[in-house]
Design an enzyme around this catalytic site. Structure first.
Site, PDB file in Angstrom:
ATOM      1  N   ARG A   1      37.565  39.575  36.275  1.00  0.00           N
ATOM      2  CA  ARG A   1      37.289  38.253  35.709  1.00  0.00           C
ATOM      3  C   ARG A   1      37.177  38.290  34.185  1.00  0.00           C
ATOM      4  O   ARG A   1      37.353  37.268  33.525  1.00  0.00           O
ATOM      5  CB  ARG A   1      36.049  37.650  36.388  1.00  0.00           C
ATOM      6  CG  ARG A   1      36.364  37.158  37.786  1.00  0.00           C
ATOM      7  CD  ARG A   1      35.124  36.718  38.500  1.00  0.00           C
ATOM      8  NE  ARG A   1      34.577  37.739  39.366  1.00  0.00           N
ATOM      9  CZ  ARG A   1      33.330  37.740  39.838  1.00  0.00           C
ATOM     10  NH1 ARG A   1      32.501  36.780  39.495  1.00  0.00           N
ATOM     11  NH2 ARG A   1      32.911  38.689  40.642  1.00  0.00           N
TER      12      ARG A   1
ATOM     13  N   GLU B   1      25.140  44.294  40.921  1.00  0.00           N
ATOM     14  CA  GLU B   1      24.149  43.526  41.687  1.00  0.00           C
ATOM     15  C   GLU B   1      24.325  43.879  43.169  1.00  0.00           C
ATOM     16  O   GLU B   1      23.383  43.973  43.918  1.00  0.00           O
ATOM     17  CB  GLU B   1      24.321  42.012  41.461  1.00  0.00           C
ATOM     18  CG  GLU B   1      23.174  41.194  42.043  1.00  0.00           C
ATOM     19  CD  GLU B   1      23.386  39.691  42.018  1.00  0.00           C
ATOM     20  OE1 GLU B   1      24.497  39.239  41.707  1.00  0.00           O
ATOM     21  OE2 GLU B   1      22.431  38.973  42.354  1.00  0.00           O
TER      22      GLU B   1
HETATM   23  O1  LIG Z   1      26.155  42.487  35.364  1.00  0.00           O
HETATM   24  P1  LIG Z   1      26.704  43.147  36.621  1.00  0.00           P
HETATM   25  O2  LIG Z   1      25.665  43.398  37.645  1.00  0.00           O
HETATM   26  O3  LIG Z   1      27.504  44.369  36.283  1.00  0.00           O
HETATM   27  O4  LIG Z   1      27.690  42.114  37.321  1.00  0.00           O
HETATM   28  C1  LIG Z   1      28.614  41.340  36.626  1.00  0.00           C
HETATM   29  C2  LIG Z   1      30.013  41.730  36.927  1.00  0.00           C
HETATM   30  O5  LIG Z   1      30.275  41.541  38.330  1.00  0.00           O
HETATM   31  C3  LIG Z   1      31.486  40.823  38.480  1.00  0.00           C
HETATM   32  O6  LIG Z   1      32.577  41.667  38.524  1.00  0.00           O
HETATM   33  P2  LIG Z   1      32.995  42.504  39.821  1.00  0.00           P
HETATM   34  O7  LIG Z   1      32.671  43.943  39.548  1.00  0.00           O
HETATM   35  O8  LIG Z   1      32.442  41.861  41.049  1.00  0.00           O
HETATM   36  O9  LIG Z   1      34.571  42.466  39.772  1.00  0.00           O
HETATM   37  P3  LIG Z   1      35.663  41.278  39.755  1.00  0.00           P
HETATM   38  O10 LIG Z   1      35.589  40.652  38.373  1.00  0.00           O
HETATM   39  O11 LIG Z   1      36.926  42.016  39.966  1.00  0.00           O
HETATM   40  O12 LIG Z   1      35.335  40.293  40.856  1.00  0.00           O
HETATM   41  C4  LIG Z   1      31.540  39.954  37.246  1.00  0.00           C
HETATM   42  O13 LIG Z   1      32.861  39.513  36.964  1.00  0.00           O
HETATM   43  C5  LIG Z   1      30.989  40.845  36.176  1.00  0.00           C
HETATM   44  O14 LIG Z   1      31.975  41.646  35.561  1.00  0.00           O
HETATM   45  N1  LIG Z   2      25.837  36.413  41.675  1.00  0.00           N
HETATM   46  C1  LIG Z   2      27.086  36.646  41.251  1.00  0.00           C
HETATM   47  N2  LIG Z   2      28.004  35.659  41.277  1.00  0.00           N
HETATM   48  C2  LIG Z   2      29.275  35.901  40.858  1.00  0.00           C
HETATM   49  N3  LIG Z   2      29.684  37.074  40.392  1.00  0.00           N
HETATM   50  C3  LIG Z   2      28.798  38.079  40.357  1.00  0.00           C
HETATM   51  N4  LIG Z   2      28.903  39.358  39.926  1.00  0.00           N
HETATM   52  C4  LIG Z   2      27.700  39.955  40.099  1.00  0.00           C
HETATM   53  N5  LIG Z   2      26.813  39.105  40.608  1.00  0.00           N
HETATM   54  C5  LIG Z   2      27.473  37.916  40.773  1.00  0.00           C
END
Ligand SMILES: O=P(O)(O)OC[C@H]1O[C@H](OP(=O)(O)OP(=O)(O)O)[C@H](O)[C@@H]1O
Ligand SMILES: Nc1ncnc2[nH]cnc12
Length: 170
Positions: free
Chosen positions: A58, A95
């Site tokens: 993202r 998370e």
């Molecule tokens: O602050 P944090 O606990 O690290 O969480 C935040 C991250 O989690 C999600 O990415 P994810 O790793 O789910 O990957 P994605 O973007 O491919 O869905 C989001 O896009 C952030 O990059």
């Molecule tokens: N609560 C949440 N919603 C969407 N993206 C996430 N990445 C980590 N935590 C998330």
């Protein structure tokens, strides 16, 4: 424009207890997406920097239009095994679950000023590991931009040495 209204919240995804902030509803609304990027460009007004770095996946969605708008290069930070050149790696907790991220060794030159862009700050693990990768290459993180901040998780405590801005808070 109230951007928070454009975020869809889905409870218990991808697992029980997680309140998932779904940005796809904002992204498909062209005006809201454009407004979001314009707000980030405003946040960067007067800041000197050389590159934008976005973590997969993202962070690519936020980082690449910002790169286009500011005429700065974009560097992807990717999940393991995706980058073809020589990489450095950093492991981190999410998370939900844990993961690791990689960057190309030659992506950033020593002393380059870097802005990081991502959609969401939760525990801060992703942003912190992105910072570690940039700093390992000798880059200087001069700003961190994220669309959404989950304040109750206090991810900012890991990022207190950095200029972190979020547009929407929960
Ligand atoms: O602050 P944090 O606990 O690290 O969480 C935040 C991250 O989690 C999600 O990415 P994810 O790793 O789910 O990957 P994605 O973007 O491919 O869905 C989001 O896009 C952030 O990059
Ligand atoms: N609560 C949440 N919603 C969407 N993206 C996430 N990445 C980590 N935590 C998330």
């Amino acid at each position: 424009m109230n951007l928070k209204d454009k975020i869809r919240v889905i409870e218990n995804f991808p697992q029980e207890g997680i309140s998932f902030k779904d940005i796809t509803t904002l992204l498909k609304d062209g005006e809201s997406f454009r407004y979001t990027i314009d707000k980030f460009v405003e946040e960067l007004d007067g800041k000197e920097f050389d590159l934008i770095v976005g973590p997969e996946s993202r962070g690519f969605i936020i980082g690449t239009p910002l790169s286009y708008a500011t005429k700065k290069g974009f560097v992807p930070v990717r999940k393991p095994g995706k980058l073809p050149g020589e990489t450095v790696k950093y492991e981190y907790d999410l998370e939900y679950g844990s993961d690791s991220l990689e960057i190309h060794k030659d992506a950033i030159q020593k002393g380059q000023k870097v802005v990081i862009a991502d959609d969401l700050l939760a525990t801060g693990g992703t942003l912190l590991s992105t910072i570690k990768l940039i700093e390992e290459l000798g880059g200087e993180v001069v700003g961190v931009l994220c669309l959404i901040e989950l304040c109750h998780l206090n991810g900012r405590k890991h990022l207190s040495d950095y200029d972190v801005k979020s547009l929407i808070q929960y």
